[in-house]
Scaffold this motif. Structure first.
Motif, PDB file in Angstrom:
ATOM      1  N   THR A  62       0.838  -1.206   0.000  1.00 40.89           N
ATOM      2  CA  THR A  62       0.000   0.000   0.000  1.00 40.89           C
ATOM      3  C   THR A  62       0.869   1.250   0.000  1.00 40.89           C
ATOM      4  OG1 THR A  62      -1.703  -1.195   1.232  1.00 40.89           O
ATOM      5  CG2 THR A  62      -1.852   1.194   1.209  1.00 40.89           C
ATOM      6  N   VAL A  63       1.999   1.187   0.722  1.00 46.82           N
ATOM      7  CA  VAL A  63       2.938   2.312   0.725  1.00 46.82           C
ATOM      8  C   VAL A  63       3.469   2.557  -0.691  1.00 46.82           C
ATOM      9  CG1 VAL A  63       5.203   3.081   1.532  1.00 46.82           C
ATOM     10  CG2 VAL A  63       3.603   2.047   3.135  1.00 46.82           C
ATOM     11  N   THR A  64       3.774   1.476  -1.402  1.00 44.71           N
ATOM     12  CA  THR A  64       4.244   1.605  -2.791  1.00 44.71           C
ATOM     13  C   THR A  64       3.210   2.312  -3.653  1.00 44.71           C
ATOM     14  OG1 THR A  64       5.580  -0.414  -2.590  1.00 44.71           O
ATOM     15  CG2 THR A  64       5.029   0.322  -4.805  1.00 44.71           C
ATOM     16  N   ALA A  71       4.318  10.308  -6.841  1.00 41.98           N
ATOM     17  CA  ALA A  71       5.186  10.491  -8.004  1.00 41.98           C
ATOM     18  C   ALA A  71       4.390  11.014  -9.200  1.00 41.98           C
ATOM     19  CB  ALA A  71       5.872   9.173  -8.350  1.00 41.98           C
ATOM     20  N   ALA A  72       3.154  10.529  -9.344  1.00 43.05           N
ATOM     21  CA  ALA A  72       2.305  10.993 -10.445  1.00 43.05           C
ATOM     22  C   ALA A  72       1.986  12.480 -10.291  1.00 43.05           C
ATOM     23  CB  ALA A  72       1.022  10.171 -10.495  1.00 43.05           C
ATOM     24  N   LYS A  73       1.697  12.912  -9.070  1.00 38.62           N
ATOM     25  CA  LYS A  73       1.412  14.333  -8.827  1.00 38.62           C
ATOM     26  C   LYS A  73       2.634  15.189  -9.134  1.00 38.62           C
ATOM     27  CE  LYS A  73      -1.984  13.320  -5.203  1.00 38.62           C
ATOM     28  NZ  LYS A  73      -2.302  13.410  -3.764  1.00 38.62           N
ATOM     29  N   LEU A  74       3.810  14.687  -8.754  1.00 37.76           N
ATOM     30  CA  LEU A  74       5.046  15.431  -9.035  1.00 37.76           C
ATOM     31  C   LEU A  74       5.310  15.485 -10.540  1.00 37.76           C
ATOM     32  CD1 LEU A  74       7.308  14.093  -6.154  1.00 37.76           C
ATOM     33  CD2 LEU A  74       6.629  16.477  -6.497  1.00 37.76           C
ATOM     34  N   ASP A  75       5.016  14.390 -11.238  1.00 37.12           N
ATOM     35  CA  ASP A  75       5.209  14.370 -12.689  1.00 37.12           C
ATOM     36  C   ASP A  75       4.329  15.425 -13.367  1.00 37.12           C
ATOM     37  OD1 ASP A  75       7.131  12.429 -12.822  1.00 37.12           O
ATOM     38  OD2 ASP A  75       5.706  10.775 -13.038  1.00 37.12           O
ATOM     39  N   VAL A  76       3.087  15.499 -12.918  1.00 34.65           N
ATOM     40  CA  VAL A  76       2.168  16.479 -13.500  1.00 34.65           C
ATOM     41  C   VAL A  76       2.653  17.903 -13.206  1.00 34.65           C
ATOM     42  CG1 VAL A  76      -0.166  17.421 -13.359  1.00 34.65           C
ATOM     43  CG2 VAL A  76       0.166  14.951 -13.462  1.00 34.65           C
ATOM     44  N   LYS A 226      11.017  14.457  -7.006  1.00 36.40           N
ATOM     45  CA  LYS A 226      10.746  13.249  -7.787  1.00 36.40           C
ATOM     46  C   LYS A 226      11.823  12.198  -7.539  1.00 36.40           C
ATOM     47  CE  LYS A 226       9.708  13.374 -12.064  1.00 36.40           C
ATOM     48  NZ  LYS A 226       9.794  13.675 -13.526  1.00 36.40           N
ATOM     49  N   ASN A 227      13.067  12.634  -7.496  1.00 38.28           N
ATOM     50  CA  ASN A 227      14.170  11.701  -7.271  1.00 38.28           C
ATOM     51  C   ASN A 227      14.079  11.073  -5.885  1.00 38.28           C
ATOM     52  OD1 ASN A 227      16.736  10.489  -8.065  1.00 38.28           O
ATOM     53  ND2 ASN A 227      17.659  11.826  -6.544  1.00 38.28           N
ATOM     54  N   ARG A 228      13.723  11.880  -4.893  1.00 39.55           N
ATOM     55  CA  ARG A 228      13.605  11.357  -3.533  1.00 39.55           C
ATOM     56  C   ARG A 228      12.494  10.317  -3.439  1.00 39.55           C
ATOM     57  NH1 ARG A 228      12.343  14.795   2.047  1.00 39.55           N
ATOM     58  NH2 ARG A 228      12.571  13.036   3.476  1.00 39.55           N
ATOM     59  N   VAL A 229      11.356  10.614  -4.054  1.00 42.62           N
ATOM     60  CA  VAL A 229      10.236   9.667  -4.036  1.00 42.62           C
ATOM     61  C   VAL A 229      10.605   8.390  -4.779  1.00 42.62           C
ATOM     62  CG1 VAL A 229       7.878   9.280  -4.853  1.00 42.62           C
ATOM     63  CG2 VAL A 229       8.467  11.440  -3.743  1.00 42.62           C
ATOM     64  N   SER A 230      11.316   8.535  -5.890  1.00 42.50           N
ATOM     65  CA  SER A 230      11.727   7.360  -6.669  1.00 42.50           C
ATOM     66  C   SER A 230      12.674   6.475  -5.865  1.00 42.50           C
ATOM     67  CB  SER A 230      12.410   7.817  -7.963  1.00 42.50           C
ATOM     68  OG  SER A 230      12.881   6.720  -8.702  1.00 42.50           O
TER      69      SER A 230
END
Length: 291
Positions: A62-64, A71-76, A226-230
């Motif tokens: 669920t955390v993933t 990550a999707a929000k950051l991409d947008v 984004k890098n941190r979340v990845s």
């Protein structure tokens, strides 16, 4: 002493056969389930550990998903910021063009107005799952991990992202200035407000260059987030794999060993049946003494 009432040989053979059958049943269970510990009765300690860790692994799944959403929000947001930078660069070129003698500045101003409208459209459209980080800004929290300490206490940790510097505009009822200014009335005139027909073009060029510098910094901040979340997402996935391997070492059956054991037990079973048959036939030989 030979006795008709008590056949010791048959009793021994029967006991041995029963033990072989029990071992054969356990081996067949291990092969069919793939686990050497599939129930609490097999090994209560290992079963308890495996059940708990499987539950934790599901929580990490669920955390993933939550990290994927972040990550999707950051991409947008990153896509929107890059698009906005392109538009502002185009506005910068228009201001430079307006400095040429004989240029119709009113037409240039009309083009700038269209670009201001485009900036508003980009800022308003950069939304995912009901959140727009280019208009809200502030600190955003993302679920980052699920942990269990040595005492068994569980907790959920989060990543706090400071996105106060990525706010392009503020479209709330009482707007505050973002990088491009306030847009509480959804008016393009409040976004990088400028008038090349009457304003000082050098000052306008300085203002727009300052905005571009802030937007570039904001894009870099989003890229870092984004890098941190990845990285965190990769860590959680690797952690789940490690948990799966650890549980497997505790409860998984060694299929090579089990298949070898199965063949041996099947042979023992056949020999046990023959031994029991021979022990039971021993009493029949007594009848010959009474003929």
């Amino acid at each position: 002493m030979t006795s008709l009432m008590t056949n010791t040989s048959a009793m021994t053979a029967l006991k041995s056969l029963q033990a072989t059958n029990n071992a054969l049943e356990a081996t067949q269970k291990n092969i069919s389930t793939g686990y050497r510990v599939s129930d609490a009765s097999d090994n209560a300690a290992y079963w308890s550990i495996a059940t708990t860790m499987r539950s934790d692994s599901k929580a990490l799944g669920t955390v993933t998903d939550a990290l994927g959403l972040g990550a999707a929000k950051l991409d947008v947001a990153y896509t929107g910021m890059n698009s906005a930078i392109d538009v502002v660069q185009e506005m910068k070129s228009k201001i430079v063009a307006a400095q040429e003698p004989g240029v119709d500045k009113s037409k240039v101003q009309s083009e700038i107005g269209a670009l201001q409208e485009q900036l508003l459209s980009i800022a308003d459209s950069a939304s995912f799952s009901g959140e727009n980080w280019l208009t809200s800004g502030g600190t955003k929290s993302l679920v980052a991990s699920f942990t269990r300490d040595s005492t068994g206490a569980v907790s959920v940790t989060s990543i706090d992202l400071d996105l106060s510097g990525v706010q392009l505009v503020d479209s709330t009822a009482t707007p505050t200035a973002g990088i491009l200014g306030a847009a509480g009335t959804a008016s393009s005139t409040s976004v990088l407000a400028m008038d090349v027909t009457s304003g000082n073009l050098d000052d306008l060029l300085t203002d727009i260059d300052t905005a571009l510098e802030s937007m570039t910094t904001a894009a870099a901040d989003i890229g870092s987030a984004k890098n941190r979340v990845s990285i965190q997402s990769d860590f959680v996935n690797e952690l789940r794999d490690s948990i799966a391997r650890g549980v497997g070492k505790l409860v998984d059956a060694d299929m090579t060993e089990e298949s070898t054991k199965l063949q041996a037990l099947q042979t023992q079973q056949q020999l046990g049946i023959q031994a029991l048959s021979m022990a039971n036939s021993g009493s029949q030989s007594l009848l010959a003494l009474f003929r």
